[in-house]
Design a protein around this motif. Sequence first.
Motif, PDB file in Angstrom:
ATOM      1  N   HIS A  15       0.852  -1.007  -0.022  1.00 43.23           N
ATOM      2  CA  HIS A  15       0.157   0.110   0.033  1.00 43.23           C
ATOM      3  C   HIS A  15       0.853   1.184   0.090  1.00 43.23           C
ATOM      4  CE1 HIS A  15      -3.165  -2.470   1.313  1.00 43.23           C
ATOM      5  NE2 HIS A  15      -2.369  -3.202   2.363  1.00 43.23           N
ATOM      6  N   GLU A  79       3.312   0.955  -8.586  1.00 43.40           N
ATOM      7  CA  GLU A  79       2.136   0.395  -8.467  1.00 43.40           C
ATOM      8  C   GLU A  79       2.170  -0.610  -7.095  1.00 43.40           C
ATOM      9  OE1 GLU A  79      -1.251  -2.519 -10.492  1.00 43.40           O
ATOM     10  OE2 GLU A  79       0.422  -1.372 -11.838  1.00 43.40           O
ATOM     11  N   ASP A  82      -2.234  -3.602  -4.052  1.00 40.69           N
ATOM     12  CA  ASP A  82      -3.820  -3.083  -3.926  1.00 40.69           C
ATOM     13  C   ASP A  82      -4.367  -2.555  -5.269  1.00 40.69           C
ATOM     14  OD1 ASP A  82      -2.882  -0.570  -3.396  1.00 40.69           O
ATOM     15  OD2 ASP A  82      -3.288  -0.382  -1.574  1.00 40.69           O
ATOM     16  N   GLU A  84      -3.197   0.641  -6.463  1.00 44.32           N
ATOM     17  CA  GLU A  84      -2.999   1.935  -6.420  1.00 44.32           C
ATOM     18  C   GLU A  84      -1.548   2.279  -7.357  1.00 44.32           C
ATOM     19  OE1 GLU A  84      -3.121   5.802  -3.626  1.00 44.32           O
ATOM     20  OE2 GLU A  84      -3.377   3.900  -2.714  1.00 44.32           O
ATOM     21  N   ARG A  86       1.159   5.384  -8.058  1.00 50.65           N
ATOM     22  CA  ARG A  86       1.580   6.950  -7.808  1.00 50.65           C
ATOM     23  C   ARG A  86       2.693   7.145  -8.685  1.00 50.65           C
ATOM     24  NH1 ARG A  86       0.236   8.690  -2.215  1.00 50.65           N
ATOM     25  NH2 ARG A  86      -1.610   7.744  -1.869  1.00 50.65           N
TER      26      ARG A  86
END
Length: 129
Positions: A15, A79, A82, A84, A86
């Motif tokens: 995460h 990545e 989960d 997500e 950024r």
Amino acid sequence: MKGLRIYASPDGESHFDEIELPTTKRAVHSEAAPFDVTGSYTASHVRITHIPAGMREVAWHRVPEPVLTVRLDGSVEYETSDGEVRYVPAGSFVLVEDTHGKGHLSRHSPEAQTVIWISLPNGLELPPE
């Protein structure tokens, strides 16, 4: 001072988190105005890595120990497991702590890049003053 953190939860999923490093205003030179400085953190070693042009994607991986990465040039997109994603531009730092679990994926910009890796045996716990 704000930064990005990648970590693994107990179930092994990775995460993102935002971290805030506490700072104090300090004069580091008699001729300069005070500016924000963090406390001192214990580092076990420092590596400077050169990522060659065209590296692109690095498959799912974990770090062997908590590291603070400082991107001097280029950019990366991380990545987490989960799902997500950024974007991290040059001049940014990321605390990478996913030492177990599924790890993270890195997608590098096409140009060569230089990244400083600072191994932090205790992560970024509050340093003693």
